[in-house]
Design a protein around this motif. Structure first.
Motif, PDB file in Angstrom:
ATOM      1  N   ALA A 185     -38.019  54.388   3.009  1.00  0.00           N
ATOM      2  CA  ALA A 185     -37.470  53.395   2.088  1.00  0.00           C
ATOM      3  C   ALA A 185     -38.507  52.334   1.735  1.00  0.00           C
ATOM      4  O   ALA A 185     -38.642  51.938   0.577  1.00  0.00           O
ATOM      5  CB  ALA A 185     -36.232  52.746   2.702  1.00  0.00           C
ATOM      6  N   ALA A 186     -39.243  51.858   2.734  1.00  0.00           N
ATOM      7  CA  ALA A 186     -40.262  50.830   2.491  1.00  0.00           C
ATOM      8  C   ALA A 186     -41.379  51.360   1.596  1.00  0.00           C
ATOM      9  O   ALA A 186     -41.840  50.671   0.677  1.00  0.00           O
ATOM     10  CB  ALA A 186     -40.831  50.340   3.820  1.00  0.00           C
ATOM     11  N   LEU A 187     -41.819  52.584   1.854  1.00  0.00           N
ATOM     12  CA  LEU A 187     -42.879  53.178   1.041  1.00  0.00           C
ATOM     13  C   LEU A 187     -42.413  53.396  -0.398  1.00  0.00           C
ATOM     14  O   LEU A 187     -43.139  53.115  -1.356  1.00  0.00           O
ATOM     15  CB  LEU A 187     -43.316  54.508   1.650  1.00  0.00           C
ATOM     16  N   THR A 188     -41.203  53.912  -0.549  1.00  0.00           N
ATOM     17  CA  THR A 188     -40.669  54.170  -1.884  1.00  0.00           C
ATOM     18  C   THR A 188     -40.508  52.884  -2.664  1.00  0.00           C
ATOM     19  O   THR A 188     -40.838  52.808  -3.853  1.00  0.00           O
ATOM     20  CB  THR A 188     -39.314  54.887  -1.776  1.00  0.00           C
ATOM     21  N   ASN A 189     -40.017  51.856  -2.001  1.00  0.00           N
ATOM     22  CA  ASN A 189     -39.844  50.565  -2.654  1.00  0.00           C
ATOM     23  C   ASN A 189     -41.182  50.006  -3.127  1.00  0.00           C
ATOM     24  O   ASN A 189     -41.299  49.513  -4.250  1.00  0.00           O
ATOM     25  CB  ASN A 189     -39.186  49.595  -1.679  1.00  0.00           C
ATOM     26  N   TYR A 213     -30.862  50.286   4.744  1.00  0.00           N
ATOM     27  CA  TYR A 213     -30.230  48.983   4.922  1.00  0.00           C
ATOM     28  C   TYR A 213     -28.919  49.131   5.684  1.00  0.00           C
ATOM     29  O   TYR A 213     -28.639  48.388   6.636  1.00  0.00           O
ATOM     30  CB  TYR A 213     -29.977  48.346   3.558  1.00  0.00           C
ATOM     31  N   ALA A 214     -28.088  50.098   5.276  1.00  0.00           N
ATOM     32  CA  ALA A 214     -26.799  50.305   5.930  1.00  0.00           C
ATOM     33  C   ALA A 214     -26.978  50.788   7.364  1.00  0.00           C
ATOM     34  O   ALA A 214     -26.258  50.353   8.272  1.00  0.00           O
ATOM     35  CB  ALA A 214     -25.964  51.302   5.134  1.00  0.00           C
ATOM     36  N   ASN A 224     -19.556  46.256   4.408  1.00  0.00           N
ATOM     37  CA  ASN A 224     -18.735  46.893   3.377  1.00  0.00           C
ATOM     38  C   ASN A 224     -19.580  47.175   2.149  1.00  0.00           C
ATOM     39  O   ASN A 224     -20.681  46.629   1.991  1.00  0.00           O
ATOM     40  CB  ASN A 224     -17.537  46.004   3.031  1.00  0.00           C
ATOM     41  N   PRO A 225     -19.087  48.043   1.251  1.00  0.00           N
ATOM     42  CA  PRO A 225     -19.867  48.419   0.068  1.00  0.00           C
ATOM     43  C   PRO A 225     -20.295  47.235  -0.784  1.00  0.00           C
ATOM     44  O   PRO A 225     -21.409  47.215  -1.320  1.00  0.00           O
ATOM     45  CB  PRO A 225     -18.906  49.344  -0.694  1.00  0.00           C
ATOM     46  N   ALA A 226     -19.428  46.236  -0.918  1.00  0.00           N
ATOM     47  CA  ALA A 226     -19.781  45.082  -1.751  1.00  0.00           C
ATOM     48  C   ALA A 226     -20.986  44.338  -1.175  1.00  0.00           C
ATOM     49  O   ALA A 226     -21.884  43.913  -1.921  1.00  0.00           O
ATOM     50  CB  ALA A 226     -18.583  44.139  -1.869  1.00  0.00           C
ATOM     51  N   ASP A 227     -21.030  44.187   0.142  1.00  0.00           N
ATOM     52  CA  ASP A 227     -22.166  43.517   0.782  1.00  0.00           C
ATOM     53  C   ASP A 227     -23.450  44.312   0.593  1.00  0.00           C
ATOM     54  O   ASP A 227     -24.523  43.746   0.360  1.00  0.00           O
ATOM     55  CB  ASP A 227     -21.899  43.333   2.275  1.00  0.00           C
ATOM     56  N   ILE A 228     -23.344  45.635   0.728  1.00  0.00           N
ATOM     57  CA  ILE A 228     -24.520  46.493   0.564  1.00  0.00           C
ATOM     58  C   ILE A 228     -25.053  46.387  -0.857  1.00  0.00           C
ATOM     59  O   ILE A 228     -26.261  46.241  -1.078  1.00  0.00           O
ATOM     60  CB  ILE A 228     -24.170  47.952   0.903  1.00  0.00           C
TER      61      ILE A 228
END
Length: 310
Positions: A185-189, A213-214, A224-228
């Motif tokens: 994830a870090a590399l892709t970002n 992150y999750a 919850n999805p909203a926080d993510i």
């Protein structure tokens, strides 16, 4: 374990470097402390190798004719000093907190201009959820460790390394999977920020970041999805569409991964003194009845039955 230090040529005018070549030519399993020589401590977390090294100014060089190599993708996380990483026509200058990856199957160069310490994470290419062309675009790419997901990944790796000195993690494949996810994830970002991308490519690169992150917050019962979505600066609907493309939902993905962590903890002998309710709460399940019900529907037996059948 032996990381790619076994495969390279060390060059420097310092008299200690000749002795370093002999040290590097063996598979090192314990700490070495010989003045200016490298101090090397290695272990495993699941199928991932971890090594901590410290040394003097010098260069680690792999040429086309360097012979057999470890065949690993190695991440170098700088903890002190400076490192210059060169591969595939790119150069990354790493200061403490930064990291970059190299593919040890191909020529590369690491140069240290001061005394240094760094953490090395070794992964077989097959474990990375990346196509070869994507991996090639990420080698020698500096991931800053001072903010964002780069900071999260760097701190996570340091914590894992510390934990590995305190307990045996060689069979912890779930933790190894989390390491792969957050590093990818870090590399892709970072690649996205450096090069820009199409909307389709953005969706493909965003999902690993969302999952990382999750994954790092599965123990939070209020996740919850909203926080993510808010944390990733995207709409809730867009987040849902990312998971719909994989035939699931955000909530189902979180629940499934929480259950898997609980399943692993239930069969781990070191948790025998821990109640099922505590294990469930550890991974975000505060309602014991609900946890027991969905665990049985997923694995075919209640948590108590599953633990006893071990």
């Amino acid at each position: 374990m032996s990381l790619s230090l076994t495969d390279e040529t060390f060059t420097d005018d310092h008299p200690g470097m000749a002795r370093l070549t002999r040290l590097a030519a063996v598979s090192v399993h314990a700490s070495e402390n010989k003045g200016d020589l490298y101090e090397y401590v290695s272990t495993h977390v699941g199928s991932i190798g971890l090594g901590e090294i410290a040394g003097i100014p010098g260069t680690i060089l792999r040429r086309d004719d360097s012979g057999p190599c470890s065949g690993m993708v190695e991440l170098t996380l700088q903890t002190s000093g400076r490192c210059y990483v060169r591969q595939d026509g790119r150069e990354a200058s790493l200061v403490p907190g930064d990291f970059a990856v190299v593919d040890t199957r191909l020529p590369y160069q690491l140069t240290f201009d001061t005394r240094f310490t760094c953490l090395v994470v070794a992964v077989t290419p097959q474990l990375l959820p990346l196509k070869p062309c994507a991996l090639k675009s990420m080698t020698a790419l500096r991931v800053p460790g001072h903010d964002g997901i780069g900071r999260l990944a760097a701190q996570f790796l340091k914590n894992i390394a510390q934990q590995a000195t305190e307990q045996d993690l060689r069979n912890n494949h779930e933790l190894a999977s989390a390491v792969v996810s957050i590093v990818t994830a870090a590399l892709t970002n970072q690649l996205d920020e450096c090069s820009g991308e199409t909307p389709a490519a953005h969706r493909a690169s965003l999902l690993p970041r969302v999952k990382a992150y999750a994954e790092a917050r599965l123990d939070d019962p209020h996740l919850n999805p909203a926080d993510i979505a808010r944390a990733q600066h995207i709409s809730l609907r867009y987040l849902q569409k990312l998971f719909e493309a994989e035939g699931t939902t955000v909530s189902d993905w979180v629940r499934r991964h929480r259950l898997e962590h609980c399943r692993v903890d239930l069969v781990d002998p070191k948790n025998d003194a821990m109640s099922i309710a505590v294990i469930a709460a550890r991974w975000g399940f505060l309602d014991s009845s609900y946890f027991s019900r969905i665990f049985k529907s997923t694995y075919g037996s209640t948590p108590r039955e599953f633990r006893m059948a071990r």
